[in-house]
Scaffold this active site. Sequence first.
Site, PDB file in Angstrom:
ATOM      1  N   ASN A 166       0.857  -1.050  -0.045  1.00 31.27           N
ATOM      2  CA  ASN A 166       0.167   0.137  -0.369  1.00 31.27           C
ATOM      3  C   ASN A 166       1.004   1.489   0.316  1.00 31.27           C
ATOM      4  O   ASN A 166       1.614   1.567   0.883  1.00 31.27           O
ATOM      5  CB  ASN A 166      -0.539  -0.033   1.505  1.00 31.27           C
ATOM      6  CG  ASN A 166      -1.871   1.394   1.674  1.00 31.27           C
ATOM      7  OD1 ASN A 166      -2.322   1.531   0.936  1.00 31.27           O
ATOM      8  ND2 ASN A 166      -1.170   2.223   2.220  1.00 31.27           N
ATOM      9  N   GLU A 167       0.627   2.738  -1.147  1.00 21.59           N
ATOM     10  CA  GLU A 167       1.498   3.658  -1.271  1.00 21.59           C
ATOM     11  C   GLU A 167       3.123   2.906  -1.035  1.00 21.59           C
ATOM     12  O   GLU A 167       3.357   4.072  -0.024  1.00 21.59           O
ATOM     13  CB  GLU A 167       0.870   3.984  -0.117  1.00 21.59           C
ATOM     14  CG  GLU A 167      -0.727   4.735  -0.336  1.00 21.59           C
ATOM     15  CD  GLU A 167      -1.466   5.010  -0.133  1.00 21.59           C
ATOM     16  OE1 GLU A 167      -2.419   6.000   0.156  1.00 21.59           O
ATOM     17  OE2 GLU A 167      -0.871   5.819   1.547  1.00 21.59           O
ATOM     18  N   TYR A 294      -6.901  11.367  -2.871  1.00 17.75           N
ATOM     19  CA  TYR A 294      -7.175  12.623  -2.051  1.00 17.75           C
ATOM     20  C   TYR A 294      -7.824  14.115  -2.404  1.00 17.75           C
ATOM     21  O   TYR A 294      -8.217  14.747  -2.361  1.00 17.75           O
ATOM     22  CB  TYR A 294      -6.704  12.405  -0.867  1.00 17.75           C
ATOM     23  CG  TYR A 294      -6.694  11.016  -0.374  1.00 17.75           C
ATOM     24  CD1 TYR A 294      -7.952  10.563   1.085  1.00 17.75           C
ATOM     25  CD2 TYR A 294      -5.853   9.933  -0.242  1.00 17.75           C
ATOM     26  CE1 TYR A 294      -8.169   9.536   1.609  1.00 17.75           C
ATOM     27  CE2 TYR A 294      -6.156   8.354   0.683  1.00 17.75           C
ATOM     28  CZ  TYR A 294      -6.851   8.368   1.544  1.00 17.75           C
ATOM     29  OH  TYR A 294      -7.057   7.456   2.202  1.00 17.75           O
ATOM     30  N   GLU A 352      -9.252   3.804  -2.103  1.00 20.96           N
ATOM     31  CA  GLU A 352      -8.984   4.594  -0.810  1.00 20.96           C
ATOM     32  C   GLU A 352      -9.844   5.820  -1.412  1.00 20.96           C
ATOM     33  O   GLU A 352      -8.780   6.175  -2.558  1.00 20.96           O
ATOM     34  CB  GLU A 352      -7.627   4.205  -0.135  1.00 20.96           C
ATOM     35  CG  GLU A 352      -6.980   3.989   0.970  1.00 20.96           C
ATOM     36  CD  GLU A 352      -5.996   3.570   1.516  1.00 20.96           C
ATOM     37  OE1 GLU A 352      -5.665   5.379   1.872  1.00 20.96           O
ATOM     38  OE2 GLU A 352      -5.138   3.515   1.664  1.00 20.96           O
ATOM     39  N   TRP A 400     -12.683   5.407   2.210  1.00 21.43           N
ATOM     40  CA  TRP A 400     -11.560   5.772   3.208  1.00 21.43           C
ATOM     41  C   TRP A 400     -12.323   6.693   4.427  1.00 21.43           C
ATOM     42  O   TRP A 400     -12.512   7.664   4.300  1.00 21.43           O
ATOM     43  CB  TRP A 400     -10.253   6.181   3.143  1.00 21.43           C
ATOM     44  CG  TRP A 400      -9.431   5.762   4.207  1.00 21.43           C
ATOM     45  CD1 TRP A 400      -9.247   6.779   4.987  1.00 21.43           C
ATOM     46  CD2 TRP A 400      -8.164   4.876   4.455  1.00 21.43           C
ATOM     47  NE1 TRP A 400      -8.231   6.852   6.082  1.00 21.43           N
ATOM     48  CE2 TRP A 400      -8.151   5.609   6.022  1.00 21.43           C
ATOM     49  CE3 TRP A 400      -8.070   3.206   4.601  1.00 21.43           C
ATOM     50  CZ2 TRP A 400      -6.744   4.870   6.368  1.00 21.43           C
ATOM     51  CZ3 TRP A 400      -7.278   2.768   4.866  1.00 21.43           C
ATOM     52  CH2 TRP A 400      -6.524   3.503   5.815  1.00 21.43           C
ATOM     53  N   TRP A 408      -1.991   7.412  12.046  1.00 21.75           N
ATOM     54  CA  TRP A 408      -0.259   7.862  11.516  1.00 21.75           C
ATOM     55  C   TRP A 408      -0.220   9.113  12.826  1.00 21.75           C
ATOM     56  O   TRP A 408       0.068   9.203  13.571  1.00 21.75           O
ATOM     57  CB  TRP A 408      -0.066   7.807  10.323  1.00 21.75           C
ATOM     58  CG  TRP A 408      -0.734   7.280   9.524  1.00 21.75           C
ATOM     59  CD1 TRP A 408      -1.404   7.389   8.674  1.00 21.75           C
ATOM     60  CD2 TRP A 408      -0.467   5.561   9.931  1.00 21.75           C
ATOM     61  NE1 TRP A 408      -1.726   5.745   7.534  1.00 21.75           N
ATOM     62  CE2 TRP A 408      -1.402   4.688   9.131  1.00 21.75           C
ATOM     63  CE3 TRP A 408       0.761   4.637  10.015  1.00 21.75           C
ATOM     64  CZ2 TRP A 408      -0.850   4.049   8.849  1.00 21.75           C
ATOM     65  CZ3 TRP A 408       0.543   3.335  10.858  1.00 21.75           C
ATOM     66  CH2 TRP A 408      -0.713   2.921   9.580  1.00 21.75           C
TER      67      TRP A 408
END
Length: 459
Positions: A166-167, A294, A352, A400, A408
């Site tokens: 992921n990413e 995003y 996401e 998401w 985080w």
Amino acid sequence: MKKHATFPEGFLWGAATSAYQIEGAPLADGAGPSIWQRFAHTPGNILNGDTGDVACDHYHRWREDIALMKKLGLQAYRFSVAWGRIFPEGKGSLNEKGLDFYERLVDGLLEAGVEPLLTLYHWDLPAALDDLGGWLNPDIADWFADYGEAMYRRLDGRVKKWTTLNEPWVVTDGGYLHGVLAPGHSSHYEAPVAAHHLMRAHGAAVQAYRAVGAHEIGLVVNIEPKYPASDDPNDLAATNRADAYMNRQFLDPALLGSYPEEMKEIFGDAWPEWPAKDFELICQKIDFVGLNYYTRAVTGDGPDCLPVRARTVRQPHKTYTETGWEVYPDGLSDTLLWLKNRYGEMPLYITENGSAFFDPPKAIHGRVIDPVRMHYLNQHLCAVRTAIERGVDVRGYMAWSLMDNYEWSYGYAKRFGIVHVDFETLERTPKDTARYYSKIIESNGAVLDEPFLPLSVHT
């Protein structure tokens, strides 16, 4: 009367989370510590000193969470496995209790009619492997493949959609270049090495899957489309560098077999010359690409913004989320079309997409009213539909995130969930966005065309 447009038959509607952000109990049942547990417990790294020790306590409340998914009508759930629960030292002895947890979770999802989408790595590297160099150690490709094989042998068939990483951009940019994410390194020279070994690990894990698995495996990347701030040549060059660094650095080697030429310009003498055999490993055939979207970046020349020498230009009179990201739905359809045009026909999933806006710490009379997030969801799903209408093969959408969680370095200060979590009591309350999403799923997207009245969705 005009018929409302729907999504393709079989379009998969779901939500996403990751292990460290929701599970809690990071050392339960013999699990080994991760770099995120170590990073979060280091003073000064995380806002308010928050850790993932409890998070949403999904490790103990997974049955409740599956029941909530079923109630909302979710058809799919994307989650990640904590590598250290499976191999406490990252390699060597396998922890059966860790595997048992994910086996129970998958079986519970299937019983509820929710398809599991499993991600092997969402940033929580076992700390024992970090002590051996982590993503800077070339042996990590084999360690990751062995971990993947253990998961495939136990769960393939019940899990039919797997993703390796992921990413990877976030792992290297935040964890090895700028030091704001685990493991907290800040090195111009380490970042490209970590990036390369992430991609080698991806390739090795795909190879391992082809040997023992029988379904689908892919890669998840975050894409932030770059739009030049002006037609000045310096802004155009900066935009191209920013695009190469963030958007093409990982997809090009995975799908085209080489890095963007701009990477050498960006990193200079820190950019290694990698052997051709590495790209033979990296460029494995995958079954789909997962896109995390995003925001966009309007980009200008930024000589002091190293290493890319590009800056993001804030746009006036635009809506920004609590994480400082511009709300720009058109960027999602632009990105989906770009993926098709650059890399060819391939199945894509939105793995996401979501937004952090202010929510109260506690639900009020059992309700959380979040109209701005609802509007974000509506507009971004309309952008997905636009891309599908223009020929892009998008097969699913994972919001998401399923619930507010540990965000985080922000700790618990930013809420992305469609389900509200009271971090004192851990009570879950579906927000208005979750209820609206249920209507979208039930209608296969048709309600997106109805007059958007955020505060009347319950009536």
